[in-house]
Motif scaffolding. Structure first.
Motif, mmCIF file in Angstrom:
data_model
loop_
_atom_site.group_PDB
_atom_site.id
_atom_site.type_symbol
_atom_site.label_atom_id
_atom_site.label_comp_id
_atom_site.label_asym_id
_atom_site.label_seq_id
_atom_site.Cartn_x
_atom_site.Cartn_y
_atom_site.Cartn_z
ATOM 1 N N PRO A 1 0.822 -1.205 0.000
ATOM 2 C CA PRO A 1 0.000 0.000 0.000
ATOM 3 C C PRO A 1 0.858 1.258 0.000
ATOM 4 O O PRO A 1 2.007 1.249 0.458
ATOM 5 C CB PRO A 1 -0.789 -0.104 1.303
ATOM 6 C CG PRO A 1 0.088 -0.909 2.194
ATOM 7 C CD PRO A 1 0.807 -1.875 1.298
ATOM 8 N N CYS A 2 0.298 2.323 -0.537
ATOM 9 C CA CYS A 2 0.954 3.627 -0.446
ATOM 10 C C CYS A 2 0.769 4.106 0.985
ATOM 11 O O CYS A 2 -0.105 3.643 1.697
ATOM 12 C CB CYS A 2 0.297 4.609 -1.401
ATOM 13 S SG CYS A 2 0.438 4.132 -3.125
ATOM 14 N N ARG A 3 1.618 5.017 1.385
ATOM 15 C CA ARG A 3 1.497 5.561 2.744
ATOM 16 C C ARG A 3 1.370 7.070 2.693
ATOM 17 O O ARG A 3 2.022 7.740 1.914
ATOM 18 C CB ARG A 3 2.705 5.176 3.590
ATOM 19 C CG ARG A 3 2.732 3.686 3.878
ATOM 20 C CD ARG A 3 3.681 3.397 5.018
ATOM 21 N NE ARG A 3 3.728 1.980 5.296
ATOM 22 C CZ ARG A 3 3.134 1.424 6.342
ATOM 23 N NH1 ARG A 3 2.469 2.160 7.182
ATOM 24 N NH2 ARG A 3 3.221 0.130 6.539
ATOM 25 N N LYS A 4 0.514 7.576 3.574
ATOM 26 C CA LYS A 4 0.353 9.015 3.730
ATOM 27 C C LYS A 4 1.515 9.519 4.573
ATOM 28 O O LYS A 4 2.224 8.729 5.204
ATOM 29 C CB LYS A 4 -0.966 9.314 4.441
ATOM 30 C CG LYS A 4 -2.186 9.028 3.603
ATOM 31 C CD LYS A 4 -3.429 9.449 4.359
ATOM 32 C CE LYS A 4 -4.645 9.324 3.487
ATOM 33 N NZ LYS A 4 -5.845 9.827 4.161
ATOM 34 N N PRO A 5 1.723 10.834 4.617
ATOM 35 C CA PRO A 5 2.805 11.384 5.449
ATOM 36 C C PRO A 5 2.720 10.963 6.923
ATOM 37 O O PRO A 5 3.734 10.867 7.597
ATOM 38 C CB PRO A 5 2.637 12.899 5.304
ATOM 39 C CG PRO A 5 1.981 13.064 3.965
ATOM 40 C CD PRO A 5 1.070 11.869 3.824
ATOM 41 N N ASN A 6 1.514 10.669 7.406
ATOM 42 C CA ASN A 6 1.359 10.255 8.802
ATOM 43 C C ASN A 6 1.514 8.740 8.959
ATOM 44 O O ASN A 6 1.204 8.184 9.994
ATOM 45 C CB ASN A 6 0.005 10.704 9.345
ATOM 46 C CG ASN A 6 -1.165 10.120 8.581
ATOM 47 O OD1 ASN A 6 -0.987 9.308 7.671
ATOM 48 N ND2 ASN A 6 -2.362 10.530 8.951
ATOM 49 N N SER A 7 1.982 8.049 7.899
ATOM 50 C CA SER A 7 2.239 6.609 7.856
ATOM 51 C C SER A 7 0.982 5.748 7.748
ATOM 52 O O SER A 7 1.076 4.531 7.804
ATOM 53 C CB SER A 7 3.079 6.145 9.052
ATOM 54 O OG SER A 7 4.350 6.745 8.979
#
Length: 59
Positions: free
Chosen positions: A23-29
């Protein structure tokens, strides 16, 4: 995503650790999943019914 695919979050994390799910991750992981991830998890979940365990699958 785990709830939608019928697997536990532990199973989804296991698939990720094995490289079967990326999965891709957002800046907050936080993980970001799309329709492709849902399809992949559903297929992986159904493998035991064909005699193949998730641990036997390689990315």
């Amino acid at each position: 995503m785990a709830h939608l695919s019928g697997v536990t979050t532990k199973a989804a994390s296991y698939y990720e650790s094995r490289g079967l799910l990326e999965p891709c991750r957002k800046p907050n992981s936080y993980r970001v999943h799309d329709e492709g991830h849902l399809s992949a998890v559903t297929e992986i979940r159904d493998l035991p019914s064909t005699g193949i365990a998730a641990r036997q699958v390689a990315p």
